[in-house]
Design a protein around this motif. Structure first.
Motif, PDB file in Angstrom:
ATOM      1  N   ARG B 118       0.838  -1.208   0.000  1.00 43.74           N
ATOM      2  CA  ARG B 118       0.000   0.000   0.000  1.00 43.74           C
ATOM      3  C   ARG B 118       0.865   1.246   0.000  1.00 43.74           C
ATOM      4  O   ARG B 118       1.918   1.264   0.632  1.00 43.74           O
ATOM      5  N   ASN B 133      -3.598   4.791   0.644  1.00 46.86           N
ATOM      6  CA  ASN B 133      -3.396   3.369   0.974  1.00 46.86           C
ATOM      7  C   ASN B 133      -3.827   2.405  -0.135  1.00 46.86           C
ATOM      8  O   ASN B 133      -4.190   1.262   0.136  1.00 46.86           O
ATOM      9  N   TRP B 135      -3.382  -0.257  -3.070  1.00 49.50           N
ATOM     10  CA  TRP B 135      -2.413  -1.323  -3.334  1.00 49.50           C
ATOM     11  C   TRP B 135      -1.798  -1.136  -4.721  1.00 49.50           C
ATOM     12  O   TRP B 135      -2.528  -0.968  -5.695  1.00 49.50           O
TER      13      TRP B 135
END
Lengths: 251, 195
Positions: B118, B133, B135
């Motif tokens: 992340r 955050n 991915w």
């Protein structure tokens, strides 16, 4: 922290996805490009495409499949199956693959691992190790499981790592296609002794099998084919289950 | 709008080209500095070895062209690392358009840092519409630490700089072309919003 990766694997023969039990009894599982796109949209973290065609014509078709798959997905994918030369590696990477997987060729000529690593980087080379349980003990098998070698899987994996492999794809030949669970102890043995990631493969049948191979098996990634192709487990539901069970997944 | 893709030898150009063309933009593979005039923006893709890449860029004259270019340029992975001053990989003098060094990852976790991690992002046109955050997919053994051009970071035992921006130069340590739909959005943002 890295997420644990879920990797559907497509065995491709003459342009079609197939799936068998212990590498035999192949059943048709659809168009690889459609399937790859479906897994991409469902949240697969990576894909593996293995060419299991035995003919030159089949191999040409595979290169085309790789190109078409590369156009429809935006996740990494590995290709493998009978790769023996840098020329073949170059062709597949140019077709859009990110990594190549070596199996028998790496056993016969480990220098091929370092040649690829030097030109394209270690992240490009996956060494696939097929292990079979014979009389209670694991041995490395080659030639799609038809030949037994005298290699110990851990020693071979450590050597592959030293030669520059970026990842190990460990398949339990004895559980492949059985849906009876991954070879958890074997996976843990390799994963805890290597510096490079280990992908566990062979035997996925339930969501708990994945959970077990990620926890007790210490796998960095888990690969499966049949349970995804035939709809037994959905990638989304698998990831939700793993996340709920405390395994970090990309959702 | 046409996007130039820098070719410095061994590297997978196909995935970057596929991603850009799918967004509806043309691409041109750039091997010589004279070609830069043909394109509106530049992408330096990222697979390979820093030393070899810089040798190739210096020989073709592309290194100087990239340093003096005012066109928006996005470095991906090694392409971002090349924007710094110096890399441990092959003791390489890099382009130096930003003031960071590249060091080998020296951690207990597995190397390369490979897989989905992340990123914590700062406001930047590159991240328009990207949630914090998110991915993204990383593959690297060398890294850039915290620095004043950093616009994103991730944690992998140590803090890794995940993106940089200075003037017309942007860099991402991860592979947006391999990071699913948000990754594609980042490439789209570079093309449409980064000037």
């Amino acid at each position: 922290m890295l997420s644990k990766r879920i990797i559907p694997c497509l065995d491709v023969k003459n342009g079609r996805t197939v799936k068998g039990v212990n590498f035999n009894n192949l059943a048709d599982a659809g168009d690889p490009v459609e399937l790859a796109y479906r897994y991409y949209t469902q949240g697969a973290d990576e894909l593996v495409l293995l060419d299991i065609s035995a003919t030159l014509e089949g191999r040409e078709t595979f290169a085309k499949v790789v190109e078409d798959v590369a156009r429809v997905i935006a996740i990494p994918f590995t290709v493998g199956g009978g790769i023996r030369t840098i020329t073949e590696v170059d062709k597949l990477l140019k077709a859009g693959a990110d990594k190549v997987s070596l199996n028998t060729a790496a056993i016969q000529n480990p220098a091929l691992i370092s040649q690829i690593a030097e030109i394209y980087g270690s992240q490009c080379v996956v060494v696939a190790i097929d292990a079979a349980l014979i009389e209670g003990r694991w041995v490395v098998v080659s030639h799609a499981g038809t030949q037994t070698t005298n290699l110990n899987q851990l020693e071979w994996a450590l050597k592959a790592q030293e030669f520059g492999a970026g990842e190990i794809l460990l398949t339990s030949y004895s559980s492949d296609g059985t849906q009876a669970g991954f070879a958890v102890e074997l996976t843990a043995q390799l994963s805890s002794n290597l510096k490079i990631p280990v992908i566990a493969s062979g035997g996925a049948g339930t969501k708990d099998h994945f959970l077990e191979v990620f926890t007790n098996g210490k796998a960095d990634a888990a690969l499966a084919a049949g349970v995804f192709h035939f709809g037994k487990i959905g990638i989304g539901e698998l990831k939700r289950y793993l996340t709920k069970s405390g395994v970090e997944c990309r959702n | 709008m046409k996007i130039g893709i820098i070719n410095y030898g061994a590297g997978n150009l196909a995935s970057v080209i596929n991603a850009i063309e799918k967004l509806g933009y043309k691409t041109e593979i750039i091997q010589q500095s004279e070609q830069i005039i043909n394109v509106d923006k530049i992408v330096i893709p990222g697979v390979g070895h820093a030393g070899r890449a810089m040798m190739n860029l210096n020989e073709s004259g592309l290194a100087n062209a990239l340093k003096s270019s005012k066109k928006p340029t996005l470095g991906i992975c090694l392409g971002m690392q090349l924007m710094g001053k110096y890399s441990d990989e092959g003791n390489t003098e890099c382009l130096g358009v930003m003031n960071f060094n590249v060091n080998k990852l020296d951690i207990n976790l597995k190397i390369p840092h490979m897989g989905w991690n992340r990123i914590e992002i700062a406001p930047n046109p590159l991240f328009t519409g990207i949630p914090n955050n998110t991915w993204v997919y990383f593959v690297h053994s060398y890294y850039v630490g915290e620095n004043k051009n950093s616009i994103a970071k991730c944690n992998y035992e140590t803090s890794i700089c995940a993106a940089v921006n200075r003037g017309n130069y942007w860099g991402v340590q991860f592979h947006p072309e391999k990071s699913g739909e948000y990754g594609i959005q980042i490439i789209k943002n570079f093309i449409e919003l980064c000037e």
